[in-house]
Design a protein around this motif. Structure first.
Motif, PDB file in Angstrom:
ATOM      1  N   PHE A 145     -39.501  22.177  78.049  1.00 47.90           N
ATOM      2  CA  PHE A 145     -40.331  21.631  79.122  1.00 47.90           C
ATOM      3  C   PHE A 145     -41.138  22.785  79.683  1.00 47.90           C
ATOM      4  CE2 PHE A 145     -36.255  22.732  81.092  1.00 47.90           C
ATOM      5  CZ  PHE A 145     -36.638  23.496  82.181  1.00 47.90           C
ATOM      6  N   GLY A 146     -42.147  22.461  80.459  1.00 48.79           N
ATOM      7  CA  GLY A 146     -43.018  23.495  80.994  1.00 48.79           C
ATOM      8  C   GLY A 146     -43.078  23.472  82.507  1.00 48.79           C
ATOM      9  N   VAL A 147     -43.825  24.423  83.047  1.00 48.50           N
ATOM     10  CA  VAL A 147     -44.065  24.499  84.488  1.00 48.50           C
ATOM     11  C   VAL A 147     -45.572  24.549  84.715  1.00 48.50           C
ATOM     12  CG1 VAL A 147     -43.793  25.884  86.591  1.00 48.50           C
ATOM     13  CG2 VAL A 147     -41.881  25.663  84.980  1.00 48.50           C
ATOM     14  N   ASN A 148     -46.055  23.720  85.616  1.00 45.66           N
ATOM     15  CA  ASN A 148     -47.465  23.733  86.014  1.00 45.66           C
ATOM     16  C   ASN A 148     -47.656  24.726  87.157  1.00 45.66           C
ATOM     17  OD1 ASN A 148     -49.292  22.644  88.399  1.00 45.66           O
ATOM     18  ND2 ASN A 148     -50.305  22.039  86.505  1.00 45.66           N
ATOM     19  N   LEU A 149     -48.666  25.596  87.001  1.00 42.00           N
ATOM     20  CA  LEU A 149     -49.045  26.514  88.075  1.00 42.00           C
ATOM     21  C   LEU A 149     -50.522  26.303  88.351  1.00 42.00           C
ATOM     22  CD1 LEU A 149     -48.117  28.808  89.961  1.00 42.00           C
ATOM     23  CD2 LEU A 149     -48.871  30.422  88.205  1.00 42.00           C
ATOM     24  N   THR A 150     -50.828  25.605  89.433  1.00 39.43           N
ATOM     25  CA  THR A 150     -52.205  25.319  89.808  1.00 39.43           C
ATOM     26  C   THR A 150     -52.676  26.378  90.797  1.00 39.43           C
ATOM     27  OG1 THR A 150     -51.962  22.946  89.431  1.00 39.43           O
ATOM     28  CG2 THR A 150     -53.754  23.643  90.867  1.00 39.43           C
ATOM     29  N   ILE A 151     -53.790  27.023  90.449  1.00 36.35           N
ATOM     30  CA  ILE A 151     -54.291  28.158  91.226  1.00 36.35           C
ATOM     31  C   ILE A 151     -55.594  27.730  91.893  1.00 36.35           C
ATOM     32  CG2 ILE A 151     -54.942  30.587  91.127  1.00 36.35           C
ATOM     33  CD1 ILE A 151     -53.557  29.948  88.036  1.00 36.35           C
ATOM     34  N   LEU A 152     -55.561  27.606  93.213  1.00 37.26           N
ATOM     35  CA  LEU A 152     -56.735  27.143  93.949  1.00 37.26           C
ATOM     36  C   LEU A 152     -57.082  28.110  95.070  1.00 37.26           C
ATOM     37  CD1 LEU A 152     -55.831  23.354  94.274  1.00 37.26           C
ATOM     38  CD2 LEU A 152     -57.540  24.362  92.743  1.00 37.26           C
TER      39      LEU A 152
ATOM     40  N   TYR B  15     -48.520  33.282  94.546  1.00 41.48           N
ATOM     41  CA  TYR B  15     -48.631  32.946  93.130  1.00 41.48           C
ATOM     42  C   TYR B  15     -47.867  33.932  92.248  1.00 41.48           C
ATOM     43  CZ  TYR B  15     -52.353  29.594  94.244  1.00 41.48           C
ATOM     44  OH  TYR B  15     -53.073  28.538  94.735  1.00 41.48           O
ATOM     45  N   ASP B  16     -47.948  35.224  92.568  1.00 39.75           N
ATOM     46  CA  ASP B  16     -47.274  36.217  91.739  1.00 39.75           C
ATOM     47  C   ASP B  16     -45.763  35.997  91.722  1.00 39.75           C
ATOM     48  OD1 ASP B  16     -49.745  37.260  91.312  1.00 39.75           O
ATOM     49  OD2 ASP B  16     -49.448  39.101  92.470  1.00 39.75           O
ATOM     50  N   GLU B  17     -45.208  35.572  92.854  1.00 40.86           N
ATOM     51  CA  GLU B  17     -43.768  35.337  92.923  1.00 40.86           C
ATOM     52  C   GLU B  17     -43.377  34.091  92.131  1.00 40.86           C
ATOM     53  OE1 GLU B  17     -42.157  35.510  96.891  1.00 40.86           O
ATOM     54  OE2 GLU B  17     -43.654  37.009  97.496  1.00 40.86           O
TER      55      GLU B  17
END
Length: 329
Positions: free
Chosen positions: A75-82, A90-92
């Protein structure tokens, strides 16, 4: 019900990600939690936990661990950067993904470029979500494993080009050399068959997976999606060139009216607060705020288990393609 026969479906996307079927549950705010992601992956698709749904990086680590108790499949992880006045750490969140051993990440929003060296060093495969061919080509140059290309039909932010999937998917197929999946307007096997025929390697679905038993949103919202038609969405923020497709309700109607009359973002900010949208999903109050949904709600007519949905879509796609091929015999 009797178990559905499991056809074999392999292509460069499934091989790259180590999954059985090219059916991806997109990362959705307040929706992409462990139960849903694990159910999709356990059925052979690719489930996604949404990083920023978790209030802290530590909570994300716990959610990933919880998903691992429900499935041993990828499975994956979504990281949305806005862009944000007070951005989350975000870095953590990124470091938690690396430390947890997750090997698939879906990035969205801004360019994934600042995060690529870290992900690459950890052997993490990145699927970047794009709304245009030009953005997809940039992501390809950055070294992503695959892209998810969003047509104008999609929920959330479809970009400003207004190109629907019927044109965008083959245009992407002509331009890209890496695998890509199609997003926006997909709910069943006909959609998967169409995406494969147009040159995509699979489909990404958000709204359809919102309407499953494992989806953590209110049953009232699910039933509203089933009852709604493809006409029951609004496009907001058009004049601000930050278009978003959301459910049609009294709140989104107000936002459209205010901005159409020349209003600016501060005039609608209290109406579009994320906390209000979260109340819709958690409490089932359909008028509490704005909430994302795609045109594809007009094709959604039930609330199945997520695993059953994945299997059904693959079987339907095989049936559709087989029957259509007979027309040439």
């Amino acid at each position: 019900m009797e178990p559905l026969t499991k056809p074999r479906l392999r292509n460069r996307f499934t091989e790259a990600l180590g999954i059985e079927y090219p059916v991806v549950q997109g990362g959705m705010m307040w929706v992409g939690r462990a139960e849903l992601a694990a159910a999709v992956s356990e059925a052979g698709g690719l489930g996604m936990i949404t990083a920023l749904t978790q209030p802290t990086p530590a909570d994300l680590a716990a959610e990933i661990a919880r998903a691992r108790t429900l499935t041993d499949k990828p499975f994956g992880v979504n990281l949305t950067i806005l862009p944000s006045i007070s951005p989350p750490p975000y870095d953590e969140y990124r470091q938690v993904i690396v430390d947890s051993g997750v090997k698939i990440v879906e990035t969205a929003g801004s360019s994934p470029e600042p995060h690529m060296p870290t992900f690459a060093a950890a052997g993490i495969k990145v699927i970047h979500k794009c709304t245009s061919v030009r953005h997809a080509l940039r992501a390809e140059k950055l070294g992503v494993t695959a892209v998810s290309i969003d047509g104008f039909e999609c929920a959330g932010h479809p970009g400003e080009d207004d190109v629907p999937g019927l044109v965008l998917i083959p245009a992407a197929a002509d331009a890209l050399s890496i695998p890509f999946i199609a997003s926006g307007g997909f709910a069943d096997g006909r959609g998967l068959a169409a995406a494969l025929t147009l040159g995509a390697d699979g489909v990404n679905m958000g709204t359809r997976f919102m309407c499953t038993t494992e989806s953590p949103i209110s049953q009232t919202v699910k039933e509203r999606i089933v009852a709604a038609s493809e006409l029951d969405t609004n496009l907001i923020f058009r004049s601000l060139r930050n278009t978003a497709r959301v459910a049609k309700n009294s709140i989104s109607d107000q936002v459209v009216e205010i901005l159409s009359a020349g209003g600016q973002f501060p005039d609608v900010q209290p109406l579009v607060a994320g906390a209000r949208g979260r109340k819709v999903f958690e409490n089932g109050d359909l008028e509490a705020g704005i909430w994302s949904v795609g045109l594809v709600q007009g094709l959604i007519r039930d609330i199945p288990d997520a695993g059953e949905l994945v299997r059904r879509i693959v079987v339907e796609a095989q049936t559709v393609l087989t029957e259509r091929l007979r027309l040439f015999s």
